[in-house]
Scaffold this active site. Sequence first.
Site, short mmCIF file in Angstrom:
data_model
loop_
_atom_site.label_atom_id
_atom_site.label_comp_id
_atom_site.label_asym_id
_atom_site.label_seq_id
_atom_site.Cartn_x
_atom_site.Cartn_y
_atom_site.Cartn_z
N HIS A 64 -6.68 -9.81 -9.61
CA HIS A 64 -5.62 -9.08 -8.90
C HIS A 64 -5.68 -9.37 -7.39
O HIS A 64 -4.72 -9.86 -6.79
CB HIS A 64 -5.79 -7.58 -9.09
CG HIS A 64 -5.81 -7.12 -10.51
ND1 HIS A 64 -4.71 -7.16 -11.32
CD2 HIS A 64 -6.81 -6.57 -11.26
CE1 HIS A 64 -5.03 -6.64 -12.51
NE2 HIS A 64 -6.28 -6.29 -12.49
C1 BDR Z 1 -6.44 -3.02 -8.67
O1 BDR Z 1 -7.25 -1.91 -9.01
C2 BDR Z 1 -8.59 -2.21 -8.73
O2 BDR Z 1 -9.41 -1.77 -9.76
C3 BDR Z 1 -8.67 -3.68 -8.50
O3 BDR Z 1 -9.67 -3.95 -7.54
C4 BDR Z 1 -7.32 -4.03 -7.96
O4 BDR Z 1 -7.23 -3.83 -6.57
C5 BDR Z 1 -5.76 -3.54 -9.92
O5 BDR Z 1 -4.99 -2.54 -10.49
#
Ligand code: BDR
Length: 311
Positions: A240
């Site tokens: 992500h």
């Molecule tokens: C986001 O949520 C976090 O757990 C990850 O680091 C990312 O920023 C994804 O939904």
Amino acid sequence: MREAIIIDTDPGQDDAVALLLAFASRDRLDLRAITTVAGNVPVGQTTANALRIRDLTGAEGASVPVYAGAGGPLLFPLETAEFVCGPDGLAGADLPAPASEATPGHAVEAIIAICRASPDHGVTLCPLGPLTNLALAIRLAPDILPKVKRIVLMGGALGLGNMTPAAEFNIHVDPHAAAIVFDCGRPIVMVGLGVTLQAIASHEQVARIGGLGTAAGRAIHGMLTRPRPGGLGTSGHPMHDPCVIGFLLWPELFSGRDCHVEAETGTGPLRGRTTIDWHGRLRREPNAYVVSSVEAAALFNRMIERLTTLP
Ligand code: BDR
Ligand code: CA
């Protein structure tokens, strides 16, 4: 000219990879500060993790200050994601304790000070966690807004959420902060689940990173190969947050659309949903460029090439 950036983060394995990619791209990105926020784990741990990741980047990395920030959302109680990241936030990464402490001063003050000292449109803010620090900075010091070139954030979802059916984690945790940020009037690039779930690091790609023979490569391999506590399967790890840094470096690999986005702040089942007016039905002025696709194979190849430059 290098783009001046502040990374606001809650490491998190994918935050850690994003930080390392930014450290590996100092020829393009002028990383002014790392600011931490509560999110994946509480802020004491996200700060320790940011420092542990910085330590992997050697003497050059040590010049980037790490400031600890908000310990919880504006209104809601903090919800964390140990079910994805493990209790230490980095999936039990075998990294030493931080070599130094965070720089004194609050992350929000640091964001304000760096922005104030910059020319107009001089700083890009890159939030990779809940938007609490950014919202506080905007509310405390709205004079910084003209200094902000753009906000490239990981958060939100074009389709279903990952924390609830409606909401992506970062927006779910602090939807009030997200509403302030989406309403701030500066250019926003929303890198949400619609695109980041296309960037799943495969076993082969993670093995290539592990095979780089560097401390950073070994750390990434370690974080991405440990079983994820939530029983999330083994089919790969979504990158992500690295997509935010990837967008800064290689925008040509991404595509999307200008849209109006609204973060839902209610307490019901839609809490934290990003309602995206993809078809312009509401005829409202777009407030974000919503990224919807990425050439993932090219992104990973370029990322791995960059990561070879780290110690
Ligand atoms: C986001 O949520 C976090 O757990 C990850 O680091 C990312 O920023 C994804 O939904
Ligand atoms: Ca994150």
